[in-house]
Motif scaffolding. Structure first.
Motif, mmCIF file in Angstrom:
data_model
loop_
_atom_site.group_PDB
_atom_site.id
_atom_site.type_symbol
_atom_site.label_atom_id
_atom_site.label_comp_id
_atom_site.label_asym_id
_atom_site.label_seq_id
_atom_site.Cartn_x
_atom_site.Cartn_y
_atom_site.Cartn_z
ATOM 1 N N GLN A 1 0.826 -1.148 0.115
ATOM 2 C CA GLN A 1 -0.439 0.200 -0.047
ATOM 3 C C GLN A 1 1.192 1.331 -0.225
ATOM 4 O O GLN A 1 0.975 2.228 -0.764
ATOM 5 C CB GLN A 1 -0.851 0.015 1.091
ATOM 6 C CG GLN A 1 -1.865 1.109 1.225
ATOM 7 C CD GLN A 1 -2.752 0.780 2.235
ATOM 8 O OE1 GLN A 1 -3.506 0.251 3.149
ATOM 9 N NE2 GLN A 1 -3.113 2.150 2.729
ATOM 10 N N THR B 1 5.968 1.531 -6.961
ATOM 11 C CA THR B 1 4.734 0.995 -8.269
ATOM 12 C C THR B 1 5.792 -0.222 -9.290
ATOM 13 O O THR B 1 5.600 -1.229 -9.217
ATOM 14 C CB THR B 1 3.761 1.173 -8.293
ATOM 15 O OG1 THR B 1 3.185 1.756 -7.459
ATOM 16 C CG2 THR B 1 2.828 0.091 -9.106
ATOM 17 N N GLN C 1 1.829 2.091 -3.507
ATOM 18 C CA GLN C 1 0.639 2.348 -4.439
ATOM 19 C C GLN C 1 0.352 3.963 -4.427
ATOM 20 O O GLN C 1 0.177 4.222 -5.660
ATOM 21 C CB GLN C 1 -0.061 1.633 -3.780
ATOM 22 C CG GLN C 1 0.002 0.486 -4.367
ATOM 23 C CD GLN C 1 -1.496 -0.351 -3.799
ATOM 24 O OE1 GLN C 1 -2.638 -0.090 -3.592
ATOM 25 N NE2 GLN C 1 -0.986 -1.842 -3.852
#
Length: 230
Positions: free
Chosen positions: A60, A69, A63
């Motif tokens: 998380q 990412t 992201q």
């Protein structure tokens, strides 16, 4: 006359050897080399330890930044060693009906940790990704003593579990690139970020970092094999 004697001696030795020779019944025995190789071929031969792919879903915290990412997606090309996790079932003492000798029963299961080695790139992205991941588990940036850092925590604070845990997949293949298994590890997070060894004499070596991951649970999906080896 000497030649005739030699011929007779040779014929005698040949006859003696044939008489002492035991029947060739190895293929009919319960265990034979032919049966052994046949059993291996029926199982598509032996698995190769270097046929695998590791993928890590972006946690998380990663992201929130497209660069991190991409770093998580690119790690599939840099993991040069990893173990498939096992599990340990802790046994506890149990006495049936409260009487008699102790019996051992399963208490709790503890999945084994995953130890992986990653080659480092010259842009520094791989090492930086894991450093940021560790910092997203436990805030250790001294610049966040008075002010919250990019992860929204002060120095010494532990982030929420969903913020730093993720899913890891280890896929294995045979020599023909057919997928054999896919091990999915859930709620994975790094708890040991190893040192990076540097040295002027290491001209022919790549820099690597070892990372140990904690695992909450794992599952295994077995693919339909290609059948017996040719």
């Amino acid at each position: 006359m000497a030649k005739l004697a030699d011929v007779a001696k040779t014929l005698y030795n040949l006859g003696k050897g044939v008489g002492l020779e035991k029947p060739r019944e190895g293929s009919q025995k319960p265990f034979s080399l032919d049966k052994f190789t046949g059993a291996l071929q029926n199982k598509n031969s032996l698995a190769r330890a270097n046929r695998y792919v590791v993928s890590i879903d972006a946690p998380q915290w990663a992201q929130q930044n497209s660069a991190y990412t991409d770093d998580a997606a690119q790690l599939v090309f840099f993991c040069d060693a990893i173990n498939i996790p096992g599990a340990t079932i802790n046994a506890v003492d149990h006495r049936r009906l409260g009487l008699g000798p102790l019996d051992r029963r399963p208490g709790q299961v503890l999945p084994a940790e995953i130890t992986a080695s990653f080659m480092l790139d010259q842009n520094g992205r791989n090492l930086n990704f894991f450093q940021e991941w560790v910092n997203s588990v436990f805030e250790i940036d001294p610049r966040t003593v008075l002010n919250e850092g990019p992860n929204g925590a002060l120095f010494g604070e532990v982030h929420y579990h969903d913020y730093y845990s993720t899913t890891m997949r280890i896929s294995t293949y045979d020599v023909s690139a057919n997928q054999i298994t896919e091990i999915t590890a859930y709620e994975v997070w790094p708890f040991v970020l190893g040192d990076v060894t540097l040295g002027w004499a290491q001209n022919d070596e790549f820099a690597r970092v070892q990372v140990n991951f904690q695992v909450r649970s794992w599952t295994t999906d077995l693919s339909e094999g290609p059948g017996p080896a040719a």
